[in-house]
Enzyme design. Structure first.
Site, PDB file in Angstrom:
ATOM      1  N   CYS A 136       0.857  -0.779  -0.115  1.00 32.30           N
ATOM      2  CA  CYS A 136       0.085  -0.233   0.323  1.00 32.30           C
ATOM      3  C   CYS A 136       0.678   1.450   0.129  1.00 32.30           C
ATOM      4  O   CYS A 136       1.459   1.688   1.142  1.00 32.30           O
ATOM      5  CB  CYS A 136      -0.961  -0.273   1.423  1.00 32.30           C
ATOM      6  SG  CYS A 136      -2.065   1.240   1.516  1.00 32.30           S
ATOM      7  N   CYS A 139      -0.529   4.508   2.008  1.00 33.41           N
ATOM      8  CA  CYS A 139      -0.225   3.778   3.157  1.00 33.41           C
ATOM      9  C   CYS A 139       1.725   4.228   3.667  1.00 33.41           C
ATOM     10  O   CYS A 139       1.655   4.668   5.343  1.00 33.41           O
ATOM     11  CB  CYS A 139      -0.603   2.864   3.874  1.00 33.41           C
ATOM     12  SG  CYS A 139      -1.781   2.022   3.178  1.00 33.41           S
ATOM     13  N   ASP A 140       2.024   3.896   3.443  1.00 33.59           N
ATOM     14  CA  ASP A 140       3.680   3.558   3.429  1.00 33.59           C
ATOM     15  C   ASP A 140       4.255   4.139   3.010  1.00 33.59           C
ATOM     16  O   ASP A 140       5.617   4.377   3.121  1.00 33.59           O
ATOM     17  CB  ASP A 140       4.424   2.083   3.770  1.00 33.59           C
ATOM     18  CG  ASP A 140       3.002   1.078   4.689  1.00 33.59           C
ATOM     19  OD1 ASP A 140       2.818   1.844   5.365  1.00 33.59           O
ATOM     20  OD2 ASP A 140       2.819   0.078   4.054  1.00 33.59           O
TER      21      ASP A 140
END
Ligand code: FAD
Ligand code: NAP
Length: 322
Positions: A136, A139-140
């Site tokens: 992701c 997300c990261d």
């Protein structure tokens, strides 16, 4: 003691399919209950710009899903934060167990559990998951400012992730097993024009390597699919974007599946092999897998559930009169 919630229609999943089913079922006065699952809002909450949702030239995925939730609630759909852990499909009403302990009892079920990112299954991928290996980018990606990153895959997700990661990374290598991308042409065009992205064709990820203490990625070892030649690419982040598999855990032993686990529905319908159980969105769709098609199937599922319950009600009245 566990609480029991009874409903005419239980919707499992809070992606575009689930929320659209919620809007339609609520407008049919079925007072639906929607269980959101572990990822409220579904897959679109893991992306940034969405440019193919009709009516919005560009909208942020998470914003779109907040709006869908608000829409479903405004129409009268009750949205519950919980996860369905099992369903007894053997009798009606269907009895669904949940993570919270609440038991949901429903006359009809709309399954809209969507899909989840696939992994390669390499031991080194597993070892560094959360410590340099991710599925992701939104997300990261932030953790890799000024670092080198690799993305594995050649579909829309891989290309979008690679483009998004250029906001942080010094360089992104897109590693694909062929020399042709599956992604939409508009995305390919952006990828090839981006000076920070370099495609590496005909390569597969062989191993992620790094340090043990602290756990962290130092690079990837990739293999040429034709020659077998091994190359090391130093990097700090590895984003796996090799597709998604249907989240079919609740039904895989009960409902017919095909094409790698997608639930089979009747032609031009969301009806499954069990009367009263409807399936919509990425759970059933191995071809299109888009937000708009999922929403369309959510609509179909709610309309079909309404018809099913109405016909059943009529049958019950006939039987009572006989
Ligand atoms: P999902 O969105 O997958 O939602 C599934 C829902 O089910 C989740 O809320 C989850 O919590 C819930 N759930 C699962 N199991 C349970 C359970 N046991 N109990 C309760 N709830 C459960 N499509 C586009 O059209 N345009 C785009 O720009 C686009 N960008 C994308 C970018 C990325 C990074 C990804 C991964 C996908 C993208 N897609 C895009 C595809 C799109 O997101 C999906 O087609 C769509 O979200 C599928 O909707 P769905 O409702 O079927 O399921
Ligand atoms: P996808 O379209 O299935 O693409 C997966 C990619 O990973 C393919 O290029 C595939 O290679 C590669 N791959 C698969 N298994 C592999 C393996 N074991 N090793 C190496 N490479 C592997 O999946 P996706 O990109 O996640 O997209 C899923 C769905 O969501 C699609 O329908 C897509 O359109 C949709 N989506 C839409 C948008 C958008 O509209 N903007 C954005 C993201 C996702 P091959 O090409 O060689 O098969």
């Amino acid at each position: 003691m566990a609480e029991t919630r009874k409903t005419r229609v239980l919707i499992v999943g809070s992606g575009p399919a689930g929320y659209t089913a919620g809007v339609y079922a609520a407008r049919a006065m079925l007072e639906p209950l929607l269980v959101q699952g572990i990822e409220p809002g579904g897959q679109l909450t893991t992306t940034t710009e969405v440019e193919n949702w009709p009516g919005d030239t560009e909208v942020q995925g998470p914003d779109l899903m907040v709006r869908m939730e608000a829409h479903a609630k405004a129409m009268g759909c009750e949205v519950v934060s919980d996860i369905i852990t099992s369903v007894d499909f053997s009798r009606r009403p269907f009895v669904c167990q949940s993570d919270s302990g609440t038991v949901y009892v429903a006359d009809a079920l709309i399954l809209a559990t969507g899909a989840r990112a696939k992994w390669l299954g390499l031991p080194s991928e597993e070892k560094f998951k959360g410590f340099g290996v991710s599925a992701c980018a939104t997300c990261d990606g932030f953790f890799y400012r000024g670092q080198e990153i690799v993305v594995i895959g050649g579909g829309n997700t891989a290309v979008e992730e690679a483009l998004f990661l250029t906001n942080f990374a010094s360089r992104v290598t897109l590693i694909h097993r062929r020399d042709e991308l599956r992604a939409e042409k508009i995305l390919q065009d952006r990828l090839f024009k981006n000076p920070k992205i370099e495609p590496l064709w005909f390569h597969q990820l062989d191993e992620v390597y790094g340090t043990d203490n602290p756990l962290g990625v130092e690079g990837v070892r990739v293999k040429h699919v034709k020659t077998g030649e091994i190359t090391d690419i130093p990097c700090k982040g590895v984003f796996i974007a090799i597709g998604h598999a249907p989240a079919n855990e609740l039904v895989k032993d009960v409902l017919e599946t095909h094409m790698g686990g997608y639930v089979v529905t009747k032609p031009d319908s969301t009806a499954t092999s069990i009367p009263g159980v409807f399936a919509a969105g990425d759970l059933t769709d191995h071809i299109y897998r888009q937000a708009v098609t999922s929403a369309g199937m959510g609509c179909m599922a709610a309309l079909e559930a309404e018809k099913f319950l109405a016909e059943e009600g009529a049958d019950a009245q006939v039987q009572a009169a006989e």
